[in-house]
Write a protein that holds these residues in place. Structure first.
Motif, PDB file in Angstrom:
ATOM      1  N   GLY A  98       0.780  -1.230   0.000  1.00 48.26           N
ATOM      2  CA  GLY A  98       0.000   0.000   0.000  1.00 48.26           C
ATOM      3  C   GLY A  98       0.811   1.279   0.000  1.00 48.26           C
ATOM      4  O   GLY A  98       0.446   2.250  -0.662  1.00 48.26           O
ATOM      5  N   ASP A  99       1.905   1.294   0.738  1.00 44.69           N
ATOM      6  CA  ASP A  99       2.732   2.502   0.839  1.00 44.69           C
ATOM      7  C   ASP A  99       3.913   2.447  -0.126  1.00 44.69           C
ATOM      8  O   ASP A  99       5.035   2.827   0.225  1.00 44.69           O
ATOM      9  N   TRP A 100       3.643   1.983  -1.335  1.00 44.53           N
ATOM     10  CA  TRP A 100       4.714   1.853  -2.324  1.00 44.53           C
ATOM     11  C   TRP A 100       5.309   3.216  -2.646  1.00 44.53           C
ATOM     12  O   TRP A 100       4.581   4.176  -2.875  1.00 44.53           O
ATOM     13  N   PRO A 101       6.627   3.338  -2.676  1.00 44.48           N
ATOM     14  CA  PRO A 101       7.247   4.653  -2.918  1.00 44.48           C
ATOM     15  C   PRO A 101       7.197   5.060  -4.390  1.00 44.48           C
ATOM     16  O   PRO A 101       7.147   4.217  -5.281  1.00 44.48           O
ATOM     17  N   ASP A 102       7.228   6.361  -4.603  1.00 52.41           N
ATOM     18  CA  ASP A 102       7.374   6.890  -5.956  1.00 52.41           C
ATOM     19  C   ASP A 102       8.812   6.682  -6.405  1.00 52.41           C
ATOM     20  O   ASP A 102       9.713   6.494  -5.599  1.00 52.41           O
ATOM     21  N   ARG A 119      -2.377 -13.528  -1.352  1.00 49.73           N
ATOM     22  CA  ARG A 119      -2.283 -13.582  -2.812  1.00 49.73           C
ATOM     23  C   ARG A 119      -2.550 -12.228  -3.458  1.00 49.73           C
ATOM     24  O   ARG A 119      -1.844 -11.810  -4.377  1.00 49.73           O
ATOM     25  N   SER A 120      -3.557 -11.521  -2.974  1.00 49.37           N
ATOM     26  CA  SER A 120      -3.902 -10.221  -3.553  1.00 49.37           C
ATOM     27  C   SER A 120      -2.783  -9.208  -3.359  1.00 49.37           C
ATOM     28  O   SER A 120      -2.381  -8.504  -4.296  1.00 49.37           O
ATOM     29  N   ASP A 121      -2.264  -9.119  -2.136  1.00 52.94           N
ATOM     30  CA  ASP A 121      -1.181  -8.168  -1.864  1.00 52.94           C
ATOM     31  C   ASP A 121       0.103  -8.562  -2.587  1.00 52.94           C
ATOM     32  O   ASP A 121       0.856  -7.703  -3.035  1.00 52.94           O
ATOM     33  N   LEU A 122       0.353  -9.868  -2.710  1.00 51.60           N
ATOM     34  CA  LEU A 122       1.531 -10.310  -3.458  1.00 51.60           C
ATOM     35  C   LEU A 122       1.408  -9.907  -4.924  1.00 51.60           C
ATOM     36  O   LEU A 122       2.378  -9.437  -5.528  1.00 51.60           O
ATOM     37  N   ASP A 123       0.211 -10.055  -5.502  1.00 55.91           N
ATOM     38  CA  ASP A 123      -0.002  -9.627  -6.892  1.00 55.91           C
ATOM     39  C   ASP A 123       0.292  -8.139  -7.057  1.00 55.91           C
ATOM     40  O   ASP A 123       0.954  -7.729  -8.011  1.00 55.91           O
TER      41      ASP A 123
END
Length: 197
Positions: A98-102, A119-123
């Protein structure tokens, strides 16, 4: 369900280094193999999700101009900060994916993290990784092989998902303890050969 902060808070409440990242020979050997498989001596911008107390982070800082290391545990990040990491390291608190960096990275080190994701979060994690990797970038994934009761995924499932990501697998290693795969974003990230000097 993805394992959340409560699980890690409990571990860090019992030990400042719950996996023995600083002391176990398993960890030292795994780090040595992880670093040895990297095709380039130097990277521009490395991303280490799930950095814990910053042991691998310190090694990556020797191979990159800048390192962004993220962990969801503020306790772990405080411990990493106490380790006086080099100035080219930035620590950030966040829960992934969710907090993926730019930004664009030419190295992503996905170490001992994937099996905590459902599975969803890994995708989402894999998709964001492929979108964030530069055209000449590398992703190295390394995970503990034995199944852990209660974890949403296994090392095998995580690496199988990466194999379906569109990244090009350049190298593979596994032993009784961990599996490691090196991927490239594309042709620009191929392994250098003898003709490359």
């Amino acid at each position: 369900m993805t394992i959340g902060i409560g699980y890690f808070d409990e571990l860090y409440s019992r030990s400042a280094d719950p996996w023995g990242l600083r002391t176990r020979s398993y960890e030292a050997r795994k780090y040595a193999i992880t670093l040895a498989v990297l095709p380039r001596e130097r990277y521009r911008y490395a991303f280490e999700p799930g950095c814990s107390v910053g042991v691998l982070t310190r090694h990556l800082a020797e191979r990159a101009d800048a390192v962004l290391a993220i962990d969801m545990s503020e306790t772990a990040l405080r411990e990493a900060g106490r380790a006086k990491l080099p100035d080219n390291v930035s620590l950030r608190c966040g829960a992934l994916p969710g907090d993926w960096p730019d930004g664009e990275f030419d190295l992503i080190v996905f170490s001992e993290l994937g099996y905590y994701l459902d599975r969803s979060d890994l995708d989402v994690f894999v998709r964001r990784s492929t979108q964030s990797l530069s055209a000449d970038g590398h992703l190295v994934a390394v995970h503990w092989r034995p199944r852990v009761p209660g974890y949403p995924a296994t090392a095998r499932a995580v690496h199988a998902r990466l194999d379906r990501s569109g990244l090009v697998r350049l190298a593979h290693y596994d032993d009784e303890h961990f599996v490691l795969d090196l991927y490239a974003a594309g042709e620009a990230g191929r392994l250098p050969g003898p003709e490359d000097g």
